[in-house]
Design an enzyme around this catalytic site. Structure first.
Site, mmCIF file in Angstrom:
data_model
loop_
_atom_site.group_PDB
_atom_site.id
_atom_site.type_symbol
_atom_site.label_atom_id
_atom_site.label_comp_id
_atom_site.label_asym_id
_atom_site.label_seq_id
_atom_site.Cartn_x
_atom_site.Cartn_y
_atom_site.Cartn_z
ATOM 1 N N ARG B 257 -12.839 -52.769 16.656
ATOM 2 C CA ARG B 257 -13.920 -53.471 15.948
ATOM 3 C C ARG B 257 -14.024 -52.841 14.569
ATOM 4 O O ARG B 257 -14.594 -51.769 14.427
ATOM 5 C CB ARG B 257 -15.204 -53.275 16.755
ATOM 6 C CG ARG B 257 -16.333 -54.184 16.366
ATOM 7 C CD ARG B 257 -17.607 -53.761 17.066
ATOM 8 N NE ARG B 257 -18.236 -52.680 16.351
ATOM 9 C CZ ARG B 257 -19.003 -51.748 16.903
ATOM 10 N NH1 ARG B 257 -19.231 -51.749 18.183
ATOM 11 N NH2 ARG B 257 -19.551 -50.815 16.161
ATOM 12 N N HIS B 261 -21.288 -53.420 15.292
ATOM 13 C CA HIS B 261 -21.496 -54.131 16.564
ATOM 14 C C HIS B 261 -22.162 -55.465 16.271
ATOM 15 O O HIS B 261 -21.639 -56.518 16.607
ATOM 16 C CB HIS B 261 -22.362 -53.298 17.513
ATOM 17 C CG HIS B 261 -22.933 -54.094 18.648
ATOM 18 N ND1 HIS B 261 -22.140 -54.691 19.602
ATOM 19 C CD2 HIS B 261 -24.213 -54.429 18.963
ATOM 20 C CE1 HIS B 261 -22.916 -55.353 20.459
ATOM 21 N NE2 HIS B 261 -24.160 -55.214 20.082
ATOM 22 N N TYR B 270 -22.463 -43.561 13.654
ATOM 23 C CA TYR B 270 -21.915 -43.072 14.923
ATOM 24 C C TYR B 270 -20.397 -42.965 14.982
ATOM 25 O O TYR B 270 -19.850 -42.576 16.006
ATOM 26 C CB TYR B 270 -22.455 -43.910 16.105
ATOM 27 C CG TYR B 270 -22.282 -45.418 15.973
ATOM 28 C CD1 TYR B 270 -23.365 -46.220 15.626
ATOM 29 C CD2 TYR B 270 -21.060 -46.033 16.210
ATOM 30 C CE1 TYR B 270 -23.223 -47.599 15.517
ATOM 31 C CE2 TYR B 270 -20.911 -47.405 16.098
ATOM 32 C CZ TYR B 270 -21.998 -48.190 15.756
ATOM 33 O OH TYR B 270 -21.859 -49.546 15.652
#
Lengths: 325, 362
Positions: B257, B261, B270
């Site tokens: 990805r 998100h 993160y």
């Protein structure tokens, strides 16, 4: 007229609909080969008569059973799946609440989900609170579902046949105590419309509103009340969602008194909804405050003597009615 | 009472056909016709450009939160294997596959713009609406497969989900049902290495996600998810098997990805930039383009022209969407489609809103 228990009446409905429409199939835990091997159970004998493709024993997997119903109904099948006991629906509830109930809406009505989820409910077997927990109010809080809870064998048969033919997902809750009590069931083909209440006893002094097993308790209570000079009307809702407000309000406007009787616990129970509707639309007809007769707000006790105190009976009902006369 | 080993046949293959430089492993070439290769490239480019444009629209406040797909465009290789009668069961990161199957870009914009109409399935397109509860759609795909088998219909249901979904009970119940009933279901796990903010390493202790197939005794394979040729070849094998009665397959697409998100989070909080840079080198579009140029199927001018063409298509879809929402919607429509027929109590609620609206007009 034939005398059948509710289990036998459900069995007849399943059988007739499977003969009528190849798209109808049954799936669930032990719906084919059952541990009970009891002819009074709803799916008894169906495996033998319809074969394992149409009567599917599944792994112990409630979410997958409900998911099977959702996915296969998109293709035009009419699955009738069984969740063994009402409290186990918690494991399957994402499929029922988030998918069966909402996917028709989300797809703009293009996809339909003509499925039925049958489940057993009701205390009285000493089976404990994880088998016995009436959760109909949860289900009735989910737009997109229909929630049916019959109180007699004849209603169970006619309503289940309608549920199977309905293009909406239907949650069909059968009280297991009723599996063993016979009642008259018409021999000829018939259906009963979902969303229509039934006045089981006509009366003029008080409306006792109930459903499922408690309809029998209401009728017994009405008998005792009659001996005490009170003429009670018993309204069997039969369907909680969509609710037949018309029959409810007509009865309360006529009698001027309302007592709602259900086995489920009180707080957040469906009696609250009934009382709210009457308060909104028929308050001026009321001659006295309404009353609720329900199970107490505790899990169903395991101990049979305690369980008997938990389940509302005709004496609790009579006392509540006499209190508002 | 001996204690002895039970011999299980355990094998998880990894398949990659185009390497990062666009070099083809000739032995594994799925021999896709040239026109299909170009259609696949165009579909990937369109998805990339549309995704970029949606991010702009989201930042401008014109649409709501959505899940960007950047880096996962090679999934169209799997959708391309399906026939129109098959079903695509998407999660929320399958916009490229949904477009391949005929969903319009306007309808995607409707969805993320907050219009009910976005979920509406156009006639003749067998795509289920996007499923939001993670992994739940795997169960629908088993039900669809069950119905296909019940009817003797030779269709297939392909369900997409992410690495995070393999931690859900629904995924395991679906795999078990599909294997027991041998339904024609293809489980397509897009392992993009991040389930929201949780890395793949903390999602599952298993070395691969594909190996989870072994427990259910179905074939499992890992594919280079940034290589559209490998995705096509692996999906074709699984779809052909399902269609011919061979039952379900679990496919793990190893991809990344490259973006957030959803537009509601900041991945810098993160994960490291370095990790993202490493994966950018494996960009599925860049790699495929190199291959097609090497085969003279694409030239500088051809790429430029296609990019222009794709950008126009996105712009035109956005214009059509703006025009349609400009016409306004009837709030009373929100009552439709909850039930096949409107129950009297719901009709009363619709009438309540109708009165409210007419009073406002007065």
């Amino acid at each position: 007229m034939q005398q059948l228990t509710m289990g036998q009446a459900v069995n007849q409905a399943l059988r007739e609909e499977m003969l009528r429409d190849f798209n109808v199939f049954i799936a669930g835990e032990g719906v084919g080969v059952s541990i009970h091997d009891n002819p009074l159970m709803p799916t008894a004998g169906l495996l033998k008569d319809f074969g394992p493709e149409r009567v599917k024993d599944t792994p112990v997997s409630e979410a997958a059973i409900a998911g099977l119903a959702v996915g296969s109904s998109v293709m035009g099948l009419r699955p009738v799946v069984e969740i063994m006991f009402n409290p186990f629906v918690t494991i399957a509830s994402d499929m029922i609440v988030n998918h069966a109930a909402k996917l028709r809406y989300l797809s703009g009505g293009k996809s339909t989900f003509p499925l039925v989820v049958r489940m057993k409910s009701g205390a009285g077997f000493g089976a404990g609170c994880q088998h016995s927990h009436n959760l109909e109010a949860w289900m009735a809080h989910c737009p997109g579902l229909k929630v049916v809870m019959p109180g007699t064998p004849a209603d169970a048969k006619g309503l289940l046949k309608s549920a199977i033919r309905d293009d909406n997902p239907v949650v069909f809750i059968e009280d297991m105590m009723l599996y063993f009590i016979p009642g008259p069931v018409p021999e000829e083909e018939y259906t009963i419309p979902i969303g229509k209440a039934d006045v089981k006893r006509v009366g003029s002094d008080v409306s006792i509103v109930s459903w499922s097993k408690m309809v029998g308790v209401a009728l017994k209570g009405a008998q005792i009340l009659a001996e005490n000079g009170v003429d009670a009307e018993v309204v069997d809702l039969r369907t909680l969602l969509p609710l037949d407000r018309e029959t409810l309000l007509t009865s309360v406007r006529k009698t001027g008194r309302l007592v709602v009787l259900h086995e489920a616990t009180r707080t957040g129970g469906f009696a609250g909804e009934i009382c709210a509707i009457v308060a909104e639309d028929a308050l001026n007809s009321l001659k006295a405050p309404f009353r609720r007769v329900t199970g107490p707000d505790i899990p169903v006790p395991f101990s049979p003597p305690l369980e008997r105190f938990y389940i509302p009976d005709e004496n609790n009902l009579v006392e509540a009615v006499l209190g508002i006369m | 009472m001996p204690r002895k080993a039970i011999n299980l046949t355990c094998k998880v293959e990894y398949l990659s056909i185009l390497d990062e430089t666009g070099k083809l492993d000739k032995k594994l070439d799925p021999s896709i016709p040239d026109d299909l290769l170009l259609r696949l490239y165009r579909a990937m480019l369109l998805a990339r450009r549309f995704d970029e444009r949606m991010l702009v629209l989201q930042r401008q406040g014109k649409i709501g939160t959505f899940a960007p797909i950047k880096g996962q465009e090679a999934q169209v290789g799997a959708a391309a294997v399906l026939e129109p009668g098959d079903w695509l069961v998407p999660s929320f990161r399958e916009m490229p596959s949904e477009l391949w199957r005929g969903k319009s870009m306007e309808s995607v914009l409707f969805t993320y713009g907050g219009y009910n109409e976005g979920g509406y399935i156009p006639e003749g397109i067998n795509n289920l609406p996007v499923s939001i509860p993670v992994g739940s759609q795997t169960l629908h795909a088993v039900g669809l497969g069950y119905a296909m088998k019940y009817r003797g219909d030779k269709s297939v249901a392909m369900v997409f989900f992410g690495d995070g979904a393999t931690s859900e009970g629904d995924f395991h119940e679906a795999m078990n049902f599909a294997a027991v009933f041998r339904t024609p279901t293809v489980f397509m796990c897009q392992n993009n290495h991040w389930a929201i903010s949780v890395p793949r390493s903390r999602q599952s202790h298993s070395k691969t996600l594909a190996q989870k197939a072994l427990a259910y005794d179905m074939p499992g394979i890992q594919l280079d998810g940034n290589d559209v040729l490998a995705v096509y070849a692996g999906a074709k094998e699984a779809v052909d098997r399902a269609r011919s009665g061979g039952g379900p397959t679990l496919i793990e697409l190893v991809t990344y990805r490259m973006s957030m998100h959803t537009t509601a989070d900041d991945p810098k909080k993160y994960r490291s930039e370095k990790e993202v840079e490493e994966w950018e080198k494996r960009d599925p579009i860049v790699r495929f383009e190199k291959y097609l140029r090497g085969r003279n199927l694409l030239t500088d001018a051809g790429v430029e022209e296609m990019d222009e063409d794709v950008r126009n298509e996105v712009r035109e879809a956005e214009e059509r969407w703006l025009e349609q929402i400009g016409k306004g919607v009837d709030p009373l429509d929100m009552f439709d489609h909850a039930y096949a027929e409107m129950p009297p109590s719901l009709r009363a609620q619709k009438e309540e809103l109708e009165r409210e609206l007419s009073e406002k007009k007065r």
